[in-house]
Write a protein that holds these residues in place. Structure first.
Motif, PDB file in Angstrom:
ATOM      1  N   GLN A  20       0.767  -1.237  -0.008  1.00  0.00           N
ATOM      2  CA  GLN A  20       0.017  -0.138  -0.077  1.00  0.00           C
ATOM      3  C   GLN A  20       0.850   1.310   0.029  1.00  0.00           C
ATOM      4  N   LYS A  21       2.232   1.159   0.202  1.00  0.00           N
ATOM      5  CA  LYS A  21       3.072   2.364   0.242  1.00  0.00           C
ATOM      6  C   LYS A  21       3.691   2.163  -1.114  1.00  0.00           C
ATOM      7  N   LYS A  22       3.765   1.466  -1.786  1.00  0.00           N
ATOM      8  CA  LYS A  22       4.542   1.248  -3.270  1.00  0.00           C
ATOM      9  C   LYS A  22       3.832   2.299  -4.186  1.00  0.00           C
ATOM     10  N   ASN A  23       4.562   2.994  -5.003  1.00  0.00           N
ATOM     11  CA  ASN A  23       4.019   3.763  -5.969  1.00  0.00           C
ATOM     12  C   ASN A  23       3.819   3.178  -7.396  1.00  0.00           C
ATOM     13  N   VAL A  24       2.832   2.854  -8.038  1.00  0.00           N
ATOM     14  CA  VAL A  24       3.000   2.212  -9.388  1.00  0.00           C
ATOM     15  C   VAL A  24       2.436   3.606 -10.495  1.00  0.00           C
ATOM     16  N   LEU A  25       3.388   3.860 -11.250  1.00  0.00           N
ATOM     17  CA  LEU A  25       2.930   4.984 -12.478  1.00  0.00           C
ATOM     18  C   LEU A  25       2.480   4.316 -13.536  1.00  0.00           C
ATOM     19  N   VAL A  26       1.466   4.601 -13.978  1.00  0.00           N
ATOM     20  CA  VAL A  26       0.495   3.957 -15.196  1.00  0.00           C
ATOM     21  C   VAL A  26       0.745   5.030 -16.456  1.00  0.00           C
ATOM     22  N   VAL A  27       1.420   4.638 -17.301  1.00  0.00           N
ATOM     23  CA  VAL A  27       1.813   5.656 -18.338  1.00  0.00           C
ATOM     24  C   VAL A  27       0.617   5.255 -19.586  1.00  0.00           C
ATOM     25  N   GLY A  28      -0.476   6.273 -19.828  1.00  0.00           N
ATOM     26  CA  GLY A  28      -1.213   5.881 -20.727  1.00  0.00           C
ATOM     27  C   GLY A  28      -2.688   5.398 -20.030  1.00  0.00           C
ATOM     28  N   LEU A  29      -3.611   6.165 -20.213  1.00  0.00           N
ATOM     29  CA  LEU A  29      -4.803   5.872 -19.761  1.00  0.00           C
ATOM     30  C   LEU A  29      -6.010   5.881 -20.471  1.00  0.00           C
ATOM     31  N   GLY A  30      -5.734   4.953 -21.473  1.00  0.00           N
ATOM     32  CA  GLY A  30      -6.899   4.666 -22.454  1.00  0.00           C
ATOM     33  C   GLY A  30      -7.453   3.477 -21.921  1.00  0.00           C
ATOM     34  N   ASN A  31      -7.976   2.329 -22.927  1.00  0.00           N
ATOM     35  CA  ASN A  31      -8.882   1.327 -22.779  1.00  0.00           C
ATOM     36  C   ASN A  31      -8.216   0.457 -21.797  1.00  0.00           C
ATOM     37  N   ILE A  32      -7.027   0.369 -21.943  1.00  0.00           N
ATOM     38  CA  ILE A  32      -6.226  -0.897 -20.903  1.00  0.00           C
ATOM     39  C   ILE A  32      -5.690  -0.144 -19.642  1.00  0.00           C
ATOM     40  N   GLY A  33      -4.954   1.054 -19.819  1.00  0.00           N
ATOM     41  CA  GLY A  33      -4.383   1.611 -18.857  1.00  0.00           C
ATOM     42  C   GLY A  33      -5.227   2.201 -17.747  1.00  0.00           C
ATOM     43  N   SER A  34      -6.615   2.623 -17.978  1.00  0.00           N
ATOM     44  CA  SER A  34      -7.481   3.125 -17.215  1.00  0.00           C
ATOM     45  C   SER A  34      -8.188   1.838 -16.434  1.00  0.00           C
ATOM     46  N   ARG A  35      -8.208   0.497 -17.188  1.00  0.00           N
ATOM     47  CA  ARG A  35      -8.509  -0.646 -16.279  1.00  0.00           C
ATOM     48  C   ARG A  35      -7.298  -0.739 -15.313  1.00  0.00           C
ATOM     49  N   VAL A  36      -6.390  -0.894 -15.800  1.00  0.00           N
ATOM     50  CA  VAL A  36      -4.941  -1.117 -14.818  1.00  0.00           C
ATOM     51  C   VAL A  36      -5.126  -0.312 -13.511  1.00  0.00           C
ATOM     52  N   VAL A  37      -5.384   0.877 -13.740  1.00  0.00           N
ATOM     53  CA  VAL A  37      -5.586   1.695 -12.594  1.00  0.00           C
ATOM     54  C   VAL A  37      -6.712   1.323 -11.650  1.00  0.00           C
ATOM     55  N   LYS A  38      -7.785   1.101 -12.046  1.00  0.00           N
ATOM     56  CA  LYS A  38      -8.907   0.579 -11.413  1.00  0.00           C
ATOM     57  C   LYS A  38      -8.444  -0.968 -10.552  1.00  0.00           C
ATOM     58  N   LYS A  39      -7.946  -1.740 -11.206  1.00  0.00           N
ATOM     59  CA  LYS A  39      -7.522  -2.872 -10.713  1.00  0.00           C
ATOM     60  C   LYS A  39      -6.487  -3.023  -9.410  1.00  0.00           C
TER      61      LYS A  39
END
Length: 268
Positions: free
Chosen positions: A116-135
């Protein structure tokens, strides 16, 4: 119908594809994976069917000029691709976060910081990136960035904060080699790069150098040439973890794609 293909993606679901294989000069329909196609060698071509949502290797303008129809996955099939690829990307992200937990032979446990203290940077928030963020949101601290929404200097400020960077950007002229020496150099020591988008959005030579310095690690499902036999193979499985472009390869996707293919060839 005379079929040419450069992928075996549908062979198990469309039996005739595993039996028919003609020279490019005789092809009426081409079935494409992620590799390029040479339309000049296909004078009789009437249609192209793409086995996936990445279209960087589909020559749309030339097809339109020659009257060649292009078939893409249906909306339902594409949704499965987006969802499964996002889930697979998340699995690689967690593999990177938990890659050094201890030694079984010595029964040694490595002390780690909570996820919970780790930072994950999602580069690209399209159809796949947006889903990665939610998961990811219930488990880690997610930082989202999109080239279309924010300037590059914002990205450069975010990179050093990330424990994992995951790429979800299309391969275009402006993104080829996008993640190169500069961005790799901004990643903090011990961070990891995950790529389930397209291999060439990362500079292969720069990545090789960064991994060789033991500064970062990486997990890739996509490569510069596939099947991949390049120099980074010598670093598998650590610091370079590899999977053979399988992020979307689930039965649901393949069954839907097979139906889409059959509907496409019926036009001819």
């Amino acid at each position: 119908m005379k079929i040419w293909k450069n992928t075996g993606t549908l062979d198990a679901f469309v039996p005739e594809l595993s039996q028919q294989f003609v020279d490019p000069a005789d092809a009426e329909v081409a079935v494409l994976g992620s590799r390029p196609v040479d339309l000049d060698s296909m004078p009789r071509l009437r249609g192209i069917f793409k086995c996936g949502v990445g279209t960087d290797n589909v020559p749309f303008e030339e097809c339109a000029r020659r009257g060649i129809k292009v078939g893409l996955p249906s909306e339902g099939t594409a949704s499965v691709i987006f969802e499964e690829t996002a889930s697979f990307a998340v699995s690689l992200i967690f593999r990177m976060l938990y890659s050094n937990v201890g030694d079984l032979d010595a029964w040694r446990k490595e002390t780690r910081v909570a996820a919970q203290k780790k930072n994950v940077l999602v580069v690209g928030l399209g159809n796949i990136g947006s889903r990665v963020v939610k998961k990811l949101e219930p488990t880690v601290n997610v930082i989202g960035y999109d080239l279309a929404m924010s300037p590059l200097d914002v990205l450069e400020e975010l990179i050093p904060k990330a424990d994992v960077v995951t790429l979800h950007i299309p391969l275009e002229e402006g993104t080829r080699g996008f993640w190169g020496t500069k961005h790799l150099g901004l990643m903090k020591r011990g961070a990891a790069l995950v790529n389930t988008a397209r291999g060439p959005v990362v500079d292969e030579d720069a990545l090789y150098e960064a991994l060789g310095q033991h500064r970062i690690r990486a997990a890739f499902d996509v490569f510069w040439k596939e099947p991949y036999e390049g120099k980074l193979r010598e670093m598998y499985p650590d610091p370079f973890y590899m999977t053979p472009h399988v992020a979307s390869t689930c039965v649901d996707f393949l069954e839907g794609l097979a139906e889409d293919y059959r509907a496409f060839v019926k036009q001819f």
